[in-house]
Design an enzyme around this catalytic site. Structure first.
Site, PDB file in Angstrom:
ATOM      1  N   SER A 129       0.837  -1.207   0.000  1.00  0.00           N
ATOM      2  CA  SER A 129       0.000   0.000   0.000  1.00  0.00           C
ATOM      3  C   SER A 129       0.865   1.247   0.000  1.00  0.00           C
ATOM      4  CB  SER A 129      -0.867  -0.041   1.264  1.00  0.00           C
ATOM      5  OG  SER A 129      -1.431   1.214   1.496  1.00  0.00           O
ATOM      6  N   TYR A 155      -2.053  -1.488  11.003  1.00  0.00           N
ATOM      7  CA  TYR A 155      -2.308  -1.953   9.635  1.00  0.00           C
ATOM      8  C   TYR A 155      -1.150  -1.556   8.719  1.00  0.00           C
ATOM      9  CZ  TYR A 155      -3.942  -2.002   4.840  1.00  0.00           C
ATOM     10  OH  TYR A 155      -4.015  -2.211   3.484  1.00  0.00           O
ATOM     11  N   LYS A 184       2.014  -3.843   6.493  1.00  0.00           N
ATOM     12  CA  LYS A 184       2.435  -3.785   5.085  1.00  0.00           C
ATOM     13  C   LYS A 184       3.957  -3.605   5.004  1.00  0.00           C
ATOM     14  CE  LYS A 184      -1.512  -4.584   3.413  1.00  0.00           C
ATOM     15  NZ  LYS A 184      -1.760  -5.923   2.899  1.00  0.00           N
TER      16      LYS A 184
HETATM   17  N1  NAD Z   1      -8.836  -1.701  -0.739  1.00  0.00           N
HETATM   18  C1  NAD Z   1      -7.854  -0.847  -0.463  1.00  0.00           C
HETATM   19  O1  NAD Z   1      -8.087   0.365  -0.338  1.00  0.00           O
HETATM   20  C2  NAD Z   1      -6.419  -1.334  -0.351  1.00  0.00           C
HETATM   21  C3  NAD Z   1      -5.364  -0.403  -0.476  1.00  0.00           C
HETATM   22  C4  NAD Z   1      -4.048  -0.869  -0.350  1.00  0.00           C
HETATM   23  C5  NAD Z   1      -3.800  -2.205  -0.082  1.00  0.00           C
HETATM   24  N2  NAD Z   1      -4.852  -3.072   0.042  1.00  0.00           N
HETATM   25  C6  NAD Z   1      -4.579  -4.483   0.343  1.00  0.00           C
HETATM   26  O2  NAD Z   1      -5.096  -5.261  -0.716  1.00  0.00           O
HETATM   27  C7  NAD Z   1      -5.527  -6.525  -0.207  1.00  0.00           C
HETATM   28  C8  NAD Z   1      -6.942  -6.796  -0.661  1.00  0.00           C
HETATM   29  O3  NAD Z   1      -7.773  -5.731  -0.216  1.00  0.00           O
HETATM   30  P1  NAD Z   1      -9.338  -5.708  -0.507  1.00  0.00           P
HETATM   31  O4  NAD Z   1      -9.738  -4.290  -0.553  1.00  0.00           O
HETATM   32  O5  NAD Z   1      -9.650  -6.587  -1.632  1.00  0.00           O
HETATM   33  O6  NAD Z   1      -9.874  -6.320   0.860  1.00  0.00           O
HETATM   34  P2  NAD Z   1     -11.065  -7.366   1.108  1.00  0.00           P
HETATM   35  O7  NAD Z   1     -11.316  -7.373   2.580  1.00  0.00           O
HETATM   36  O8  NAD Z   1     -12.205  -7.082   0.208  1.00  0.00           O
HETATM   37  O9  NAD Z   1     -10.395  -8.750   0.662  1.00  0.00           O
HETATM   38  C9  NAD Z   1      -9.591  -9.521   1.509  1.00  0.00           C
HETATM   39  C10 NAD Z   1     -10.148 -10.934   1.500  1.00  0.00           C
HETATM   40  O10 NAD Z   1      -9.305 -11.742   2.299  1.00  0.00           O
HETATM   41  C11 NAD Z   1     -10.119 -12.591   3.097  1.00  0.00           C
HETATM   42  N3  NAD Z   1      -9.335 -12.926   4.279  1.00  0.00           N
HETATM   43  C12 NAD Z   1      -8.953 -12.093   5.285  1.00  0.00           C
HETATM   44  N4  NAD Z   1      -8.253 -12.772   6.199  1.00  0.00           N
HETATM   45  C13 NAD Z   1      -8.165 -14.053   5.779  1.00  0.00           C
HETATM   46  C14 NAD Z   1      -7.576 -15.231   6.303  1.00  0.00           C
HETATM   47  N5  NAD Z   1      -6.951 -15.240   7.462  1.00  0.00           N
HETATM   48  N6  NAD Z   1      -7.699 -16.389   5.596  1.00  0.00           N
HETATM   49  C15 NAD Z   1      -8.358 -16.411   4.411  1.00  0.00           C
HETATM   50  N7  NAD Z   1      -8.952 -15.332   3.884  1.00  0.00           N
HETATM   51  C16 NAD Z   1      -8.850 -14.162   4.559  1.00  0.00           C
HETATM   52  C17 NAD Z   1     -11.381 -11.787   3.374  1.00  0.00           C
HETATM   53  O11 NAD Z   1     -12.505 -12.594   3.657  1.00  0.00           O
HETATM   54  C18 NAD Z   1     -11.557 -11.020   2.067  1.00  0.00           C
HETATM   55  O12 NAD Z   1     -12.384 -11.746   1.161  1.00  0.00           O
HETATM   56  C19 NAD Z   1      -5.341  -6.467   1.298  1.00  0.00           C
HETATM   57  O13 NAD Z   1      -4.101  -7.062   1.603  1.00  0.00           O
HETATM   58  C20 NAD Z   1      -5.296  -4.990   1.574  1.00  0.00           C
HETATM   59  O14 NAD Z   1      -4.568  -4.697   2.744  1.00  0.00           O
HETATM   60  C21 NAD Z   1      -6.153  -2.664  -0.099  1.00  0.00           C
END
Ligand code: NAD
Length: 338
Positions: free
Chosen positions: A125, A150, A154
């Site tokens: 991120s 959080y 990362k």
């Molecule tokens: N959306 C954003 O703004 C953003 C920005 C920067 C980085 N990210 C990173 O991108 C990645 C995906 O983000 P997203 O927005 O799709 O989030 P999201 O919550 O929609 O997707 C994450 C998925 O992982 C699953 N999950 C969580 N913990 C788990 C575990 N222990 N075992 C199995 N499944 C698990 C959740 O059920 C979910 O479906 C994350 O690592 C997040 O930190 C997101």
């Protein structure tokens, strides 16, 4: 070729599964459904005509992770999205974040370390840059002390992968996302925030649909042209496509280093008020919003320098802010009809 997508039913994961399947990859999606639903598989099917293999599994369970990779020891790549991502919750419950975002990552890497040749893509991120001194932000801008557990997960995640890649066959790409928004243009899949959204665009669409009374704009006294904070909003489909490009770079052994880092953004910063105006234009809805004080931990501005992703990866975001917002609005309308 078999690709494992952890968090494959989540927001960015599901869009990436679609792009991988469109490119002919065989996808195995892992998810514990803590922030998603099995219905997402239907959405993916409706777009691609195919469901990924789905393993409902919690990556914090080390034995399950071991069994999974025994069964799937022919995996060519892993894209690791699974994580908890709410900044405020991470301050309240840091151990949940260190367990879910760090222990789970370690368990996956432990299994991959034993394989002869494997490629790994990590969801990082732009939070790692904190408030960067220079805009737009390049990949060599210093990583700053994290402002939340959080954000720290990362930074630590990136360090763990870098250390492990040095002594194993793992090749990795760290993708630093700016602000992913929008949904698939078909509105078959999209973002499903649990509870009150922390991010601007889901809050906007939920306000427009009548689920929230008013949108709060946190601060209009930032040193920006209109006083509101600036971010780089990238369409989730563009972001998903970047994962496929990065994966192919690793599969074709075109990577220059064992671990490479890329910013994924549009390169354009938009203020909160600009996003509101653009949303009102594409949706035809007047938004009820009020200016309130700044939110703790928010920075003034962050937008990406995308030269490295353009020239080295050969990837560039295609969608405009208006297109991204229109897709988010279409998705919000669709899910509220059901
Ligand atoms: N959306 C954003 O703004 C953003 C920005 C920067 C980085 N990210 C990173 O991108 C990645 C995906 O983000 P997203 O927005 O799709 O989030 P999201 O919550 O929609 O997707 C994450 C998925 O992982 C699953 N999950 C969580 N913990 C788990 C575990 N222990 N075992 C199995 N499944 C698990 C959740 O059920 C979910 O479906 C994350 O690592 C997040 O930190 C997101």
């Amino acid at each position: 070729m078999k690709i494992v997508v952890t968090g494959g039913l989540g927001f960015i994961g599901s869009h990436t599964v679609v792009e991988l399947q469109n490119e002919g990859f065989e996808v195995v999606a892992i998810d514990n459904l803590s922030n998603s639903s099995e219905k997402v598989l239907d959405g993916i099917f409706n777009i691609t005509g195919k469901k990924p293999i789905f393993e409902k599994m919690d990556l914090r369970d080390k034995a399950s992770v071991q069994n999974f990779f025994k069964k799937h020891n022919d995996v060519a790549g892993v894209i690791h999205f699974a994580a908890s991502k709410a900044v405020g919750e991470s301050v309240e419950n840091p151990l949940l974040y260190y367990e879910n975002n760090i222990s789970a990552l370690v368990y996956v890497l432990q299994e991959l370390a034993a394989l002869p040749n494997v490629n790994f893509i990590f969801s990082s991120s732009c939070t790692v840059y904190g408030q960067a001194e220079k805009m737009p932000i390049t990949e060599d801008a210093p990583v700053q002390q994290a402002m939340s557990p959080y954000g720290n997960t990362k930074q630590i995640g990136e360090e763990i992968i870098t250390d492990v890649a040095k002594v194993t066959h793992i090749n990795a790409i760290l993708l630093r996302y700016f602000n992913p928004i929008g949904s698939h243009p078909s509105a078959e899949i999209g973002e499903l925030p649990l509870g009150v959204p922390q991010n601007l665009v889901p809050f906007i669409t939920q306000t427009a649909i009548g689920l929230r009374e008013k949108l709060s704009v946190f601060g209009d006294d930032y040193p920006t042209a209109d006083g509101t904070a600036i971010r780089d909003y990238i369409h989730v489909v563009d972001l998903a496509k970047a994962h496929v490009v990065a994966l192919k770079r690793l599969l074709e052994k075109n990577n220059a280093d064992k671990v490479e880092t890329f910013n994924l953004g549009t390169g354009k910063g938009s203020s909160v008020l600009e996003v509101i105006t653009a949303f009102e234009k594409v949706s035809g809805q007047k938004l009820n919003y009020q200016i309130v004080g700044r939110r703790e931990g928010d920075i003034t501005e962050a937008y990406a320098n995308i030269d490295k992703a353009n020239t080295v990866l050969g990837w560039k975001a295609q969608s405009s802010l208006e297109e991204s917002l229109a897709s988010a609005w279409k998705w919000e309308q669709k899910i509220r009809q059901q």
